[in-house]
Motif scaffolding. Structure first.
Motif, PDB file in Angstrom:
ATOM      1  N   ALA A 157       0.611  -1.270   0.004  1.00  0.00           N
ATOM      2  CA  ALA A 157       0.413  -0.167   0.056  1.00  0.00           C
ATOM      3  C   ALA A 157       0.864   1.391   0.074  1.00  0.00           C
ATOM      4  O   ALA A 157       0.973   1.964  -0.849  1.00  0.00           O
ATOM      5  CB  ALA A 157      -1.382   0.046   0.656  1.00  0.00           C
ATOM      6  N   SER A 158       1.687   0.994   0.706  1.00  0.00           N
ATOM      7  CA  SER A 158       2.524   2.210   0.595  1.00  0.00           C
ATOM      8  C   SER A 158       3.864   2.443  -0.756  1.00  0.00           C
ATOM      9  O   SER A 158       3.670   4.147  -1.080  1.00  0.00           O
ATOM     10  CB  SER A 158       3.507   2.133   2.202  1.00  0.00           C
ATOM     11  OG  SER A 158       3.200   2.008   3.636  1.00  0.00           O
ATOM     12  N   PHE A 159       3.910   1.465  -1.044  1.00  0.00           N
ATOM     13  CA  PHE A 159       4.792   1.446  -2.273  1.00  0.00           C
ATOM     14  C   PHE A 159       3.780   2.339  -4.055  1.00  0.00           C
ATOM     15  O   PHE A 159       4.433   2.901  -4.621  1.00  0.00           O
ATOM     16  CB  PHE A 159       5.278   0.243  -2.374  1.00  0.00           C
ATOM     17  CG  PHE A 159       6.313  -0.758  -2.076  1.00  0.00           C
ATOM     18  CD1 PHE A 159       6.689   0.724  -0.894  1.00  0.00           C
ATOM     19  CD2 PHE A 159       6.683  -1.566  -1.885  1.00  0.00           C
ATOM     20  CE1 PHE A 159       7.433  -0.437  -0.509  1.00  0.00           C
ATOM     21  CE2 PHE A 159       7.781  -2.572  -0.584  1.00  0.00           C
ATOM     22  CZ  PHE A 159       8.587  -1.158   0.163  1.00  0.00           C
ATOM     23  N   ALA A 160       2.253   1.876  -3.847  1.00  0.00           N
ATOM     24  CA  ALA A 160       1.534   2.340  -4.622  1.00  0.00           C
ATOM     25  C   ALA A 160       1.014   3.909  -4.425  1.00  0.00           C
ATOM     26  O   ALA A 160       1.356   4.756  -5.315  1.00  0.00           O
ATOM     27  CB  ALA A 160       0.587   1.155  -4.364  1.00  0.00           C
ATOM     28  N   ALA A 161       1.655   4.081  -2.808  1.00  0.00           N
ATOM     29  CA  ALA A 161       1.478   5.555  -2.720  1.00  0.00           C
ATOM     30  C   ALA A 161       2.206   6.242  -3.447  1.00  0.00           C
ATOM     31  O   ALA A 161       2.030   7.238  -3.761  1.00  0.00           O
ATOM     32  CB  ALA A 161       0.498   5.913  -1.069  1.00  0.00           C
ATOM     33  N   ALA A 162       3.575   5.701  -3.146  1.00  0.00           N
ATOM     34  CA  ALA A 162       4.737   6.137  -3.538  1.00  0.00           C
ATOM     35  C   ALA A 162       4.565   6.690  -4.537  1.00  0.00           C
ATOM     36  O   ALA A 162       5.286   7.393  -5.329  1.00  0.00           O
ATOM     37  CB  ALA A 162       6.383   5.600  -2.683  1.00  0.00           C
TER      38      ALA A 162
END
Length: 664
Positions: free
Chosen positions: A531-536
């Protein structure tokens, strides 16, 4: 306002391709075919609509006998999975390969066999014949391959490891060894019992989960997602750091309904992340706000991304018991994020969006406020009507369609209703396939006693210390949850880790909520923080730094589970109203100070030493010990009180009228 909206819309249009690329990169569930053949597209849509109609029919008239209903559900879902998901990245996304067609037919053939020889299967009861073994093996292979395509390698790999363990675990030393099982025994256990593939997870997926995902698809078609965004903008967009608060509110509500953290990040984040960056938040922080808020939606009642229904089924308690227990911890989690967002905005002097550029709450409610009625109706049905969850969901779907007709902007015509039935069935595929793929893991764990062995290991590592046992359980849950969708992550951790806490005398519901929280946080915990990688990917920030920021923003979520283990009154179980108010008040203070210490700001920047002291003081509020609560509150009052006095004094000295401090 119009110019701002046009800029946002233009940015979203330009980024639409990027959004899809991000979804497919971080979420295997999004990598579906788009058929070139119109006939094939129509066939798949008709098939998906038929699946939705079947589940609506069984919701009203009742299901078939357990094995038949669950096998039919799995067959339809597997067939749809093989029609939608290509075997690998280089496979055609526009036409169906012959082997996928064969797999879809084989999936249906398994259920045809069960219907044809149902009485024989029941009478043989654990003594499978050759046909049982053949179709059982076909089912196991099809489920694991579908899971690989839909969710990635993590879940089927775990399934293969557990099957290998069941076959060769007798050679393992120590308490992980077992008496050994033959392939025939394993296949029979996974195929024709309700402890294997057709187990509890599939049972819940074929009833509650399907209906609530379908409800979400219909709500989305009527414009509920837009309503959440608009009402959040109207309510919080103008406040200090407003866009970040909009992201928290909108993503939290949407996440509770659909339970799709990565999809929420990409869809809601396409709107909120650029707004956050525009008002002055850093790229990493903007992405982290969206990721932590989207993941937290699965902790938020009333739907909790459908996990509440599985938890209720596993524990054998009423759904409302889970919801009441989960509500205060979930609100504390979001409070922690909101406090950090507010403190970051105060520290950096970030303002919100001017009110004149935003819609008013009255305007939004007038245009789409009626869409809240289905949610209120659902709450009434689940808590006060006395009807079953399945019937409540069925009736709420009908009410949603009716309510949407009240305004032209939300009204669905017949074609759009069919499209929502189609979309609902497609959205169920990843969850239902994952629930089926959990079957081999849970089935092997039950037959070999692996779950108890794992619990014994965790308890042994923790020794006599409850805190150490909780820490080892937390780490186990985060590792097991890496790369997995939320529901299988919960089911696996509930099987492997929750028994360790129950052995120490912790209530089952407390233990299950504890492991559920940390299974969810695997999505924002590096090194595998999808989820964090997608947001980044949307914000343009650094993936790992966004993951670290997400963990920091979610610090309340990492502490709250310890709070309700040590003080189960936080789950509002067996407490009086006064006790509930007291425990909620100390928890709110503790989480607020915890978030402020993490951010390093309250009335002004907090020095490092004071941040550490405040962190310790907030942790004193974890237990139900009144003395510790009093000490913690006293420390907090001294530090923040002295800071407030200094800030007021400094402001007075800096103000034109404050130069005569001695005269005052």
């Amino acid at each position: 306002m119009d110019e701002m909206k046009n800029n946002i819309l233009l940015e979203e249009e330009l980024d639409e391709k990027k959004q899809q690329e991000l979804l497919e990169k971080y979420d295997a569930e999004a990598r579906t075919r788009t058929y070139k053949s119109k006939g094939m597209s129509v066939f798949i849509s008709v098939f998906a609509i038929a699946i939705s109609l079947y589940h609506l029919y069984t919701a009203y008239f009742g299901t078939l006998v357990t094995l038949k209903h669950r096998s039919l559900h799995v067959a339809m879902i597997l067939a749809l999975a093989y029609l939608l998901y290509p075997a690998h990245k280089r496979a055609s996304r526009q036409k169906l390969s012959w082997y996928d067609a064969v797999c879809a037919v084989l999936a249906v053939s398994v259920t045809v066999y069960i219907f044809y020889d149902y009485l024989g299967i029941v009478h043989r009861a654990g003594i499978p014949n050759q046909a049982d073994l053949f179709f059982g093996a076909v089912l196991v292979i099809l489920v694991l391959e579908a899971a690989r395509r839909v969710t990635g390698w993590a879940l089927p790999s775990l399934g293969l490891i557990f099957i290998a363990y069941s076959l060769f675990g007798s050679n393992m030393p120590g308490f992980f060894g077992h008496r050994g099982y033959q392939w025939q025994q394993i296949v029979n256990h996974l195929f024709v019992t309700t402890d294997g593939i057709y187990g509890t997870a599939v049972g819940v997926a074929s009833t509650y989960i399907f209906l609530f995902i379908l409800f979400g698809a219909i709500m989305n078609k009527s414009g509920m997602g837009q309503f959440f965004n608009d009402i959040a903008m109207a309510a919080a967009g103008h406040t200090k750091g407003g866009p970040a608060k909009v992201a928290v509110i909108a993503s939290g509500f949407l996440g509770s309904i659909n339970g799709a953290a990565i999809a929420n990040v990409v869809t809601t984040g396409a709107f909120t992340i650029p707004l956050m960056k525009r008002t002055g938040y850093s790229e990493d922080f903007s992405g982290a706000v969206e990721a932590s808020a989207s993941v937290g939606g699965q902790l938020l009642p009333p739907i909790m991304g459908a996990a509440a229904f599985i938890m209720a089924e596993v524990l054998g308690v009423q759904y409302r018991v889970i919801v009441m227990a989960a509500i205060l911890p979930a609100l504390l989690y979001y409070l922690g994020i909101m406090v950090q967002v507010q403190m970051r905005a105060s520290k950096k002097g970030l303002e919100g969006i001017p009110k004149e550029q935003l819609p008013t709450v009255k305007e939004v409610m007038k245009e789409r406020g009626h869409l809240l009625l289905p949610l209120l109706f659902l709450v009434y049905m689940l808590f006060f009507s006395g009807r079953t969850i399945i019937f409540s969901a069925f009736l709420t779907i009908l009410v949603t369609i009716f309510i949407s007709t009240l305004r032209p902007t939300t009204r669905m015509n017949f074609k759009e209703i069919l499209e929502s039935l189609d979309a609902g069935a497609r959205s169920v595929v990843p969850v239902a396939v994952a629930c089926a793929a959990v079957g081999p893991i849970v089935g092997v764990a039950s037959i070999t006693g692996f779950g108890l062995s794992m619990a014994y290991t965790i308890v042994s590592l923790g020794g006599t210390s409850l805190m150490f046992t909780l820490i080892f359980t937390m780490l186990t849950c985060i590792i097991l949850g890496m790369g997995l969708p939320s529901i299988p992550a919960y089911l696996i951790t509930a099987t492997m880790a929750a028994p360790a806490l129950i052995q120490l005398g912790i209530e089952p519901i407390v233990a299950h909520l504890f492991v559920f929280y940390f299974a969810m946080f695997a999505n924002i915990t590096p090194p595998v923080a999808l989820a964090s990688f997608a947001a980044a990917g949307i914000s343009g920030g650094n993936a790992m730094k966004t993951g670290v920021e997400s963990m920091k923003l979610s610090i309340a979520g990492f502490i709250v589970p310890y709070m309700f283990v040590y003080n189960s009154a936080l789950l509002l179980r067996g407490t009086t109203f006064l006790e509930g108010v007291l425990v909620a008040s100390t928890a709110i203070i503790g989480v607020t100070i915890l978030a402020s210490a993490a951010e390093g700001y309250f009335f002004a920047t907090i020095p490092v030493i004071q941040r550490i002291v405040l962190l310790g003081a907030s942790l004193l509020l974890i237990s139900a010990n009144m003395m510790q609560d009093a000490i913690g509150i006293l420390i907090i009052a001294i530090i923040l009180g002295s800071q407030y006095v200094k800030v007021k004094k400094k402001k007075k000295e800096m103000s034109p009228s404050g130069t005569t401090a001695t005269e005052a």
